[in-house]
Design a protein around this motif. Structure first.
Motif, PDB file in Angstrom:
ATOM      1  N   PRO A  35       0.825  -1.215   0.000  1.00  0.00           N
ATOM      2  CA  PRO A  35       0.000   0.000   0.000  1.00  0.00           C
ATOM      3  C   PRO A  35       0.857   1.262   0.000  1.00  0.00           C
ATOM      4  CG  PRO A  35      -0.807  -1.587   1.627  1.00  0.00           C
ATOM      5  CD  PRO A  35       0.516  -2.097   1.143  1.00  0.00           C
ATOM      6  N   GLY A  36       0.549   2.184  -0.886  1.00  0.00           N
ATOM      7  CA  GLY A  36       1.298   3.434  -0.939  1.00  0.00           C
ATOM      8  C   GLY A  36       2.748   3.258  -1.311  1.00  0.00           C
ATOM      9  N   PHE A  37       3.040   2.368  -2.232  1.00  0.00           N
ATOM     10  CA  PHE A  37       4.426   2.037  -2.568  1.00  0.00           C
ATOM     11  C   PHE A  37       5.216   3.270  -3.021  1.00  0.00           C
ATOM     12  CE2 PHE A  37       7.570   0.467  -5.756  1.00  0.00           C
ATOM     13  CZ  PHE A  37       8.367  -0.266  -4.890  1.00  0.00           C
ATOM     14  N   ALA A  38       4.664   4.043  -3.952  1.00  0.00           N
ATOM     15  CA  ALA A  38       5.362   5.242  -4.416  1.00  0.00           C
ATOM     16  C   ALA A  38       5.525   6.253  -3.292  1.00  0.00           C
ATOM     17  CB  ALA A  38       4.613   5.868  -5.591  1.00  0.00           C
ATOM     18  N   ALA A  39       4.504   6.374  -2.440  1.00  0.00           N
ATOM     19  CA  ALA A  39       4.586   7.303  -1.315  1.00  0.00           C
ATOM     20  C   ALA A  39       5.637   6.857  -0.312  1.00  0.00           C
ATOM     21  CB  ALA A  39       3.224   7.427  -0.637  1.00  0.00           C
ATOM     22  N   LEU A  40       5.806   5.552  -0.148  1.00  0.00           N
ATOM     23  CA  LEU A  40       6.852   5.044   0.738  1.00  0.00           C
ATOM     24  C   LEU A  40       8.221   5.507   0.263  1.00  0.00           C
ATOM     25  CD1 LEU A  40       7.928   3.256   3.039  1.00  0.00           C
ATOM     26  CD2 LEU A  40       7.754   1.295   1.481  1.00  0.00           C
ATOM     27  N   HIS A 175      -3.083  -9.398   3.959  1.00  0.00           N
ATOM     28  CA  HIS A 175      -1.960  -9.139   3.056  1.00  0.00           C
ATOM     29  C   HIS A 175      -2.174  -9.834   1.714  1.00  0.00           C
ATOM     30  CE1 HIS A 175       2.187  -8.553   1.754  1.00  0.00           C
ATOM     31  NE2 HIS A 175       2.232  -9.835   1.466  1.00  0.00           N
ATOM     32  N   VAL A 176      -2.574 -11.081   1.745  1.00  0.00           N
ATOM     33  CA  VAL A 176      -2.805 -11.840   0.511  1.00  0.00           C
ATOM     34  C   VAL A 176      -3.948 -11.227  -0.284  1.00  0.00           C
ATOM     35  CG1 VAL A 176      -3.542 -14.076  -0.404  1.00  0.00           C
ATOM     36  CG2 VAL A 176      -1.836 -13.972   1.430  1.00  0.00           C
ATOM     37  N   ALA A 177      -5.007 -10.838   0.398  1.00  0.00           N
ATOM     38  CA  ALA A 177      -6.162 -10.264  -0.292  1.00  0.00           C
ATOM     39  C   ALA A 177      -5.809  -8.943  -0.963  1.00  0.00           C
ATOM     40  CB  ALA A 177      -7.310 -10.070   0.695  1.00  0.00           C
ATOM     41  N   PHE A 178      -5.039  -8.100  -0.280  1.00  0.00           N
ATOM     42  CA  PHE A 178      -4.684  -6.810  -0.855  1.00  0.00           C
ATOM     43  C   PHE A 178      -3.863  -6.987  -2.126  1.00  0.00           C
ATOM     44  CE2 PHE A 178      -2.080  -3.070  -1.495  1.00  0.00           C
ATOM     45  CZ  PHE A 178      -3.004  -2.046  -1.355  1.00  0.00           C
ATOM     46  N   GLY A 179      -2.999  -8.001  -2.149  1.00  0.00           N
ATOM     47  CA  GLY A 179      -2.151  -8.221  -3.315  1.00  0.00           C
ATOM     48  C   GLY A 179      -2.889  -8.733  -4.529  1.00  0.00           C
ATOM     49  N   GLY A 218      11.095   6.239  15.305  1.00  0.00           N
ATOM     50  CA  GLY A 218       9.750   6.747  15.070  1.00  0.00           C
ATOM     51  C   GLY A 218       9.050   6.038  13.930  1.00  0.00           C
ATOM     52  N   LEU A 219       7.811   5.669  14.143  1.00  0.00           N
ATOM     53  CA  LEU A 219       6.997   5.067  13.086  1.00  0.00           C
ATOM     54  C   LEU A 219       6.554   6.159  12.120  1.00  0.00           C
ATOM     55  CD1 LEU A 219       5.435   2.391  12.226  1.00  0.00           C
ATOM     56  CD2 LEU A 219       3.484   3.395  13.437  1.00  0.00           C
ATOM     57  N   PHE A 220       6.826   5.999  10.825  1.00  0.00           N
ATOM     58  CA  PHE A 220       6.411   6.995   9.852  1.00  0.00           C
ATOM     59  C   PHE A 220       5.457   6.432   8.805  1.00  0.00           C
ATOM     60  CE2 PHE A 220       9.829   4.993   7.486  1.00  0.00           C
ATOM     61  CZ  PHE A 220       9.415   5.076   6.164  1.00  0.00           C
ATOM     62  N   TYR A 221       5.316   5.105   8.765  1.00  0.00           N
ATOM     63  CA  TYR A 221       4.519   4.489   7.703  1.00  0.00           C
ATOM     64  C   TYR A 221       3.795   3.274   8.252  1.00  0.00           C
ATOM     65  CZ  TYR A 221       3.746   1.347   3.683  1.00  0.00           C
ATOM     66  OH  TYR A 221       3.209   0.470   2.773  1.00  0.00           O
ATOM     67  N   ALA A 222       2.505   3.181   7.962  1.00  0.00           N
ATOM     68  CA  ALA A 222       1.708   2.009   8.310  1.00  0.00           C
ATOM     69  C   ALA A 222       0.741   1.763   7.168  1.00  0.00           C
ATOM     70  CB  ALA A 222       0.960   2.217   9.623  1.00  0.00           C
ATOM     71  N   GLY A 223       1.013   0.726   6.395  1.00  0.00           N
ATOM     72  CA  GLY A 223       0.179   0.386   5.255  1.00  0.00           C
ATOM     73  C   GLY A 223      -0.302  -1.046   5.367  1.00  0.00           C
ATOM     74  N   LEU A 224      -1.473  -1.228   5.972  1.00  0.00           N
ATOM     75  CA  LEU A 224      -2.063  -2.543   6.184  1.00  0.00           C
ATOM     76  C   LEU A 224      -1.081  -3.448   6.936  1.00  0.00           C
ATOM     77  CD1 LEU A 224      -4.878  -3.721   5.564  1.00  0.00           C
ATOM     78  CD2 LEU A 224      -3.843  -4.930   3.646  1.00  0.00           C
ATOM     79  N   SER A 225      -0.438  -4.411   6.266  1.00  0.00           N
ATOM     80  CA  SER A 225       0.449  -5.355   6.947  1.00  0.00           C
ATOM     81  C   SER A 225       1.888  -4.865   7.048  1.00  0.00           C
ATOM     82  CB  SER A 225       0.430  -6.706   6.221  1.00  0.00           C
ATOM     83  OG  SER A 225       0.650  -6.521   4.832  1.00  0.00           O
ATOM     84  N   PHE A 226       2.199  -3.703   6.489  1.00  0.00           N
ATOM     85  CA  PHE A 226       3.562  -3.163   6.488  1.00  0.00           C
ATOM     86  C   PHE A 226       3.709  -2.039   7.503  1.00  0.00           C
ATOM     87  CE2 PHE A 226       3.021  -5.033   2.310  1.00  0.00           C
ATOM     88  CZ  PHE A 226       4.235  -5.649   2.063  1.00  0.00           C
ATOM     89  N   ARG A 227       4.911  -1.908   8.068  1.00  0.00           N
ATOM     90  CA  ARG A 227       5.269  -0.800   8.937  1.00  0.00           C
ATOM     91  C   ARG A 227       6.633  -0.275   8.526  1.00  0.00           C
ATOM     92  NH1 ARG A 227       0.840  -1.834   9.801  1.00  0.00           N
ATOM     93  NH2 ARG A 227      -0.328  -2.011  11.774  1.00  0.00           N
ATOM     94  N   GLY A 228       6.860   1.032   8.768  1.00  0.00           N
ATOM     95  CA  GLY A 228       8.145   1.628   8.467  1.00  0.00           C
ATOM     96  C   GLY A 228       8.584   2.568   9.564  1.00  0.00           C
ATOM     97  N   TRP A 229       9.881   2.549   9.876  1.00  0.00           N
ATOM     98  CA  TRP A 229      10.441   3.383  10.943  1.00  0.00           C
ATOM     99  C   TRP A 229      11.626   4.186  10.430  1.00  0.00           C
ATOM    100  CZ3 TRP A 229       8.916  -1.646  11.543  1.00  0.00           C
ATOM    101  CH2 TRP A 229       7.945  -1.910  12.533  1.00  0.00           C
ATOM    102  N   VAL A 230      11.844   5.332  11.031  1.00  0.00           N
ATOM    103  CA  VAL A 230      13.087   6.067  10.852  1.00  0.00           C
ATOM    104  C   VAL A 230      13.770   6.122  12.210  1.00  0.00           C
ATOM    105  CG1 VAL A 230      11.943   8.314  11.184  1.00  0.00           C
ATOM    106  CG2 VAL A 230      14.179   8.184  10.007  1.00  0.00           C
ATOM    107  N   ALA A 231      15.067   5.899  12.218  1.00  0.00           N
ATOM    108  CA  ALA A 231      15.854   5.894  13.451  1.00  0.00           C
ATOM    109  C   ALA A 231      17.227   6.477  13.125  1.00  0.00           C
ATOM    110  CB  ALA A 231      15.986   4.480  14.005  1.00  0.00           C
ATOM    111  N   TYR A 232      18.020   6.765  14.170  1.00  0.00           N
ATOM    112  CA  TYR A 232      19.261   7.510  13.974  1.00  0.00           C
ATOM    113  C   TYR A 232      20.421   6.849  14.703  1.00  0.00           C
ATOM    114  CZ  TYR A 232      15.824  10.751  12.295  1.00  0.00           C
ATOM    115  OH  TYR A 232      14.777  11.288  11.581  1.00  0.00           O
ATOM    116  N   ALA A 233      21.557   6.828  14.013  1.00  0.00           N
ATOM    117  CA  ALA A 233      22.761   6.191  14.565  1.00  0.00           C
ATOM    118  C   ALA A 233      23.344   7.026  15.697  1.00  0.00           C
ATOM    119  CB  ALA A 233      23.795   5.995  13.462  1.00  0.00           C
TER     120      ALA A 233
END
Length: 233
Positions: A35-40, A175-179, A218-233
């Motif tokens: 979900p939102g692949f280009a936006a990711l 996840h399977v249904a969305f695909g 920090g969580l920046f992305y949540a698209g159905l079964s996917f999650r995305g985080w940004v973190a810092y070294a």
């Protein structure tokens, strides 16, 4: 995304054979499945650019296919990239996709242990970590962080949802249904995800990032079964 050459070893991705025809068709999958692949990609580019200078150097783990590399290179003409992936076939696909930017992109077959030492100004790992076995996640994250300059951003996104039943099975079915999987193949697809992928809960994923020494997770992305985080070294 899906990678598995069957080799064992620290921080190596669990990858079902991504050769030949599968590799050549890869670009068709993620836009349909995520979900939102280009936006990711757009969000990843923006988050990196908050800290990566105009002439920055970025590490891309799981670079086969080349889609995120192309998106980032399109957005940032001064950046250079090191792309790492265990699949030679997928890297050949990536080389074709990023051809216009080839002078700024180095592609290397391998795993995080064989990646250049850095220091990098930022790093990404998109749609890959659910192929890294749980016992290898921390080592992989530590190796990524070790290659980053202090304060450098790391953007990561992958399958991540509750692992207790019945929630786990429900999320796999979603996840399977969305695909858009053929209903005749839906059950086999659900079984493949349940048995072949290494999926953790969002809480576990965040805890591992912190254990590896990343800060301001920090969580920046949540698209159905996917999650995305940004973190810092």
């Amino acid at each position: 995304m899906q990678r598995d050459d069957g080799r064992a070893g620290a921080s190596r991705l669990v990858t079902p054979a991504f050769g030949g025809a599968h590799a050549s068709l890869y670009a068709e999958g993620p836009p349909r499945q995520v979900p939102g692949f280009a936006a990711l990609h757009r969000m990843t580019s923006m988050l990196l650019a908050e800290h990566v200078a105009q002439q920055g150097r970025v590490l891309v783990l799981g670079a086969g296919g080349g889609l995120e590399l192309k998106a980032l290179a399109d957005d940032h003409p001064g950046w250079s990239f090191d792309g790492i992936d265990p699949s030679a076939e997928m890297l050949r696909v990536a080389a074709d996709i990023v051809g216009a930017h080839s002078g700024r992109i180095r592609l290397q077959e391998g795993y995080i242990d064989t990646a250049p030492a850095g220091p990098f100004d930022g790093a990404t790992c998109l749609l890959t970590f659910h192929f890294v076995p749980p016992e290898q996640r921390l080592h992989t994250l530590l190796e990524i962080r070790r290659r980053l300059a202090p304060g450098a951003p790391f953007v990561v996104a992958h399958l991540s949802f509750p692992q207790a039943e019945p929630e786990r099975s429900r999320w796999i079915a979603r996840h399977v249904a969305f695909g858009g999987t053929d209903p005749a193949r839906a059950e086999s697809a659900r079984q493949a995800i349940a048995t072949r992928l290494s999926i953790l809960s969002p809480e576990q994923d965040e805890a591992l990032l912190r254990e590896a020494g990343f800060s301001n997770v920090g969580l920046f992305y949540a698209g159905l079964s996917f999650r995305g985080w940004v973190a810092y070294a």
